[in-house]
Design an enzyme around this catalytic site. Structure first.
Site, PDB file in Angstrom:
ATOM      1  N   HIS A 174       0.749  -1.497   0.125  1.00  0.00           N
ATOM      2  CA  HIS A 174       0.237  -0.468   0.139  1.00  0.00           C
ATOM      3  C   HIS A 174       0.288   1.358  -0.089  1.00  0.00           C
ATOM      4  O   HIS A 174       0.154   2.393  -0.189  1.00  0.00           O
ATOM      5  CB  HIS A 174      -1.030  -0.278   1.003  1.00  0.00           C
ATOM      6  CG  HIS A 174      -1.810  -1.207   0.965  1.00  0.00           C
ATOM      7  ND1 HIS A 174      -2.896  -1.138   0.709  1.00  0.00           N
ATOM      8  CD2 HIS A 174      -1.717  -2.414   2.297  1.00  0.00           C
ATOM      9  CE1 HIS A 174      -3.434  -2.321   1.056  1.00  0.00           C
ATOM     10  NE2 HIS A 174      -2.853  -2.567   2.267  1.00  0.00           N
ATOM     11  N   HIS A 187       6.160   6.330   7.017  1.00  0.00           N
ATOM     12  CA  HIS A 187       5.836   6.156   5.130  1.00  0.00           C
ATOM     13  C   HIS A 187       4.914   7.343   4.584  1.00  0.00           C
ATOM     14  O   HIS A 187       5.182   8.454   4.793  1.00  0.00           O
ATOM     15  CB  HIS A 187       4.326   4.621   5.187  1.00  0.00           C
ATOM     16  CG  HIS A 187       3.269   5.898   6.374  1.00  0.00           C
ATOM     17  ND1 HIS A 187       3.182   5.422   7.158  1.00  0.00           N
ATOM     18  CD2 HIS A 187       2.490   5.824   5.829  1.00  0.00           C
ATOM     19  CE1 HIS A 187       1.477   5.448   8.095  1.00  0.00           C
ATOM     20  NE2 HIS A 187       0.792   6.383   6.271  1.00  0.00           N
ATOM     21  N   HIS A 226       2.221   9.123   1.677  1.00  0.00           N
ATOM     22  CA  HIS A 226       1.429   8.906   0.570  1.00  0.00           C
ATOM     23  C   HIS A 226       1.247   9.587  -1.048  1.00  0.00           C
ATOM     24  O   HIS A 226       1.889  11.109  -0.287  1.00  0.00           O
ATOM     25  CB  HIS A 226      -0.220   9.437   1.052  1.00  0.00           C
ATOM     26  CG  HIS A 226      -0.666   9.081   1.968  1.00  0.00           C
ATOM     27  ND1 HIS A 226      -0.840   7.440   2.152  1.00  0.00           N
ATOM     28  CD2 HIS A 226       0.059   8.624   3.859  1.00  0.00           C
ATOM     29  CE1 HIS A 226      -1.058   6.869   3.903  1.00  0.00           C
ATOM     30  NE2 HIS A 226      -0.279   7.683   4.297  1.00  0.00           N
ATOM     31  N   HIS A 239       4.385  10.387   7.158  1.00  0.00           N
ATOM     32  CA  HIS A 239       3.466   9.985   8.243  1.00  0.00           C
ATOM     33  C   HIS A 239       4.400   9.279   8.754  1.00  0.00           C
ATOM     34  O   HIS A 239       4.586   8.390   8.950  1.00  0.00           O
ATOM     35  CB  HIS A 239       2.049   9.696   7.951  1.00  0.00           C
ATOM     36  CG  HIS A 239       1.170  10.157   6.930  1.00  0.00           C
ATOM     37  ND1 HIS A 239       0.201   9.527   6.805  1.00  0.00           N
ATOM     38  CD2 HIS A 239       0.427  11.600   7.169  1.00  0.00           C
ATOM     39  CE1 HIS A 239      -0.541  10.482   6.369  1.00  0.00           C
ATOM     40  NE2 HIS A 239      -0.797  11.417   6.808  1.00  0.00           N
ATOM     41  N   THR A 285      -5.354   5.785   8.746  1.00  0.00           N
ATOM     42  CA  THR A 285      -5.904   6.343   7.576  1.00  0.00           C
ATOM     43  C   THR A 285      -5.980   5.467   6.639  1.00  0.00           C
ATOM     44  O   THR A 285      -6.241   4.982   5.702  1.00  0.00           O
ATOM     45  CB  THR A 285      -5.360   8.341   6.448  1.00  0.00           C
ATOM     46  OG1 THR A 285      -4.178   7.082   6.268  1.00  0.00           O
ATOM     47  CG2 THR A 285      -5.185   9.099   7.775  1.00  0.00           C
ATOM     48  N   THR A 286      -5.601   4.344   6.769  1.00  0.00           N
ATOM     49  CA  THR A 286      -6.104   3.425   6.651  1.00  0.00           C
ATOM     50  C   THR A 286      -6.585   2.094   7.045  1.00  0.00           C
ATOM     51  O   THR A 286      -6.981   2.328   8.974  1.00  0.00           O
ATOM     52  CB  THR A 286      -4.547   1.645   6.161  1.00  0.00           C
ATOM     53  OG1 THR A 286      -3.602   2.397   6.945  1.00  0.00           O
ATOM     54  CG2 THR A 286      -3.984   3.074   5.741  1.00  0.00           C
TER      55      THR A 286
HETATM   56 ZN   LIG Z   1       0.072   7.635   6.639  1.00  0.00          ZN
END
Ligand SMILES: [Zn+2]
Length: 257
Positions: free
Chosen positions: A97, A122, A124, A141, A208-209
């Site tokens: 992801h 990580h 996005h 993040h 957010t996942t």
């Molecule tokens: Zn994130």
């Protein structure tokens, strides 16, 4: 007759092998969860229905990300974030992801709520956070946890510009395949990812996942840092879009320092 037996053995072996690969494709070493994605049948709108453990994605009232309307963010005497990051060896992992960086000993932060240790960071693209409706090309993040297991995230917005030297060890050797890990060639100090000014927006939100767990303390740094077009392109070759849409505030008041 033995040939039948070998075919049976092969079939069973194949099943075991594909089950193992399926488990490996899941994030980290967490228990296996339903597959999810950002678009299509398994996309963001479906997350809450993919498995009972993901219900917060549709039922939660304090979800992330959010759109930050600057004029409506309450001016508050927010305590400055105390960054106690340290340089550390680490690895970049393709989770299926995003690309996640795990550092052996990256230090932590001090917030009004207490001390939190850096767990991982990580990326996005575009940024999940919106500022007055506008997304940045990317966000980092930085995920922290305290001794009680509570989570605090520091978000660093990235805009297009110069090459980001701090991220060079990550972006020069991005792991291409889900499940793949690449050791960083040099130590990385998360402090080098931070902008000069540490003013921030603060609110309570969620992961957010999936499973979209709530009670996550969010700090979004106001000043962005730069990343080159080439670095952005390298990440987007792996993940063209991995941002959840903004979620309703449901009465939450955002604060700004
Ligand atoms: Zn994130």
């Amino acid at each position: 007759m033995t040939s039948h037996l070998s075919i049976l053995k092969l079939a069973v072996g194949g099943l075991i092998a594909s089950a193992a690969i399926g488990a490996m494709a899941q994030e980290g070493h967490a228990p296996a969860h339903a597959h999810w994605d950002y678009r299509g049948k398994l996309g963001t709108k479906a997350w809450g229905d993919l498995e009972p453990g993901f219900a917060t994605c549709k039922l939660g009232k304090h979800q992330s990300p959010v759109n930050i309307k600057v004029s409506q963010a309450k001016k508050a005497a927010l305590e400055p974030i105390r960054f106690d990051y340290t340089g550390s060896a680490g690895e970049a992992v393709n989770t299926g992801h995003t690309v996640q960086v795990n550092l052996a000993e990256g230090g932590g932060i001090g917030l009004a709520e207490g001390e939190f240790k850096l767990v991982q960071f990580h990326f996005h693209t575009p940024s999940e956070e919106r500022i007055d409706g506008k997304a940045y090309p990317m966000v980092v993040h930085m995920v922290h946890k305290n001794d009680a297991g509570q989570l605090a995230v520091v978000a660093v917005l990235l805009k297009e510009g110069k090459e980001n030297a701090a991220l060079k060890p990550v972006f020069d050797a991005l792991p291409g395949q889900p499940g793949q890990a690449e050791p960083l060639k040099i130590a990385l100090n998360p402090s080098d990812l931070l902008p000069a000014k540490h003013d921030y927006y603060h609110f309570t939100g969620s992961l957010t996942t999936p499973p979209c767990s709530e009670d996550v303390s969010w700090q979004v740094l106001r000043q962005p840092v730069e990343i080159s077009k080439g670095q952005l392109a390298a990440f987007r070759k792996l993940y063209r879009m991995n941002a959840r849409p903004v979620q309703p505030l449901n009465g939450r008041v955002l604060e700004q320092s």
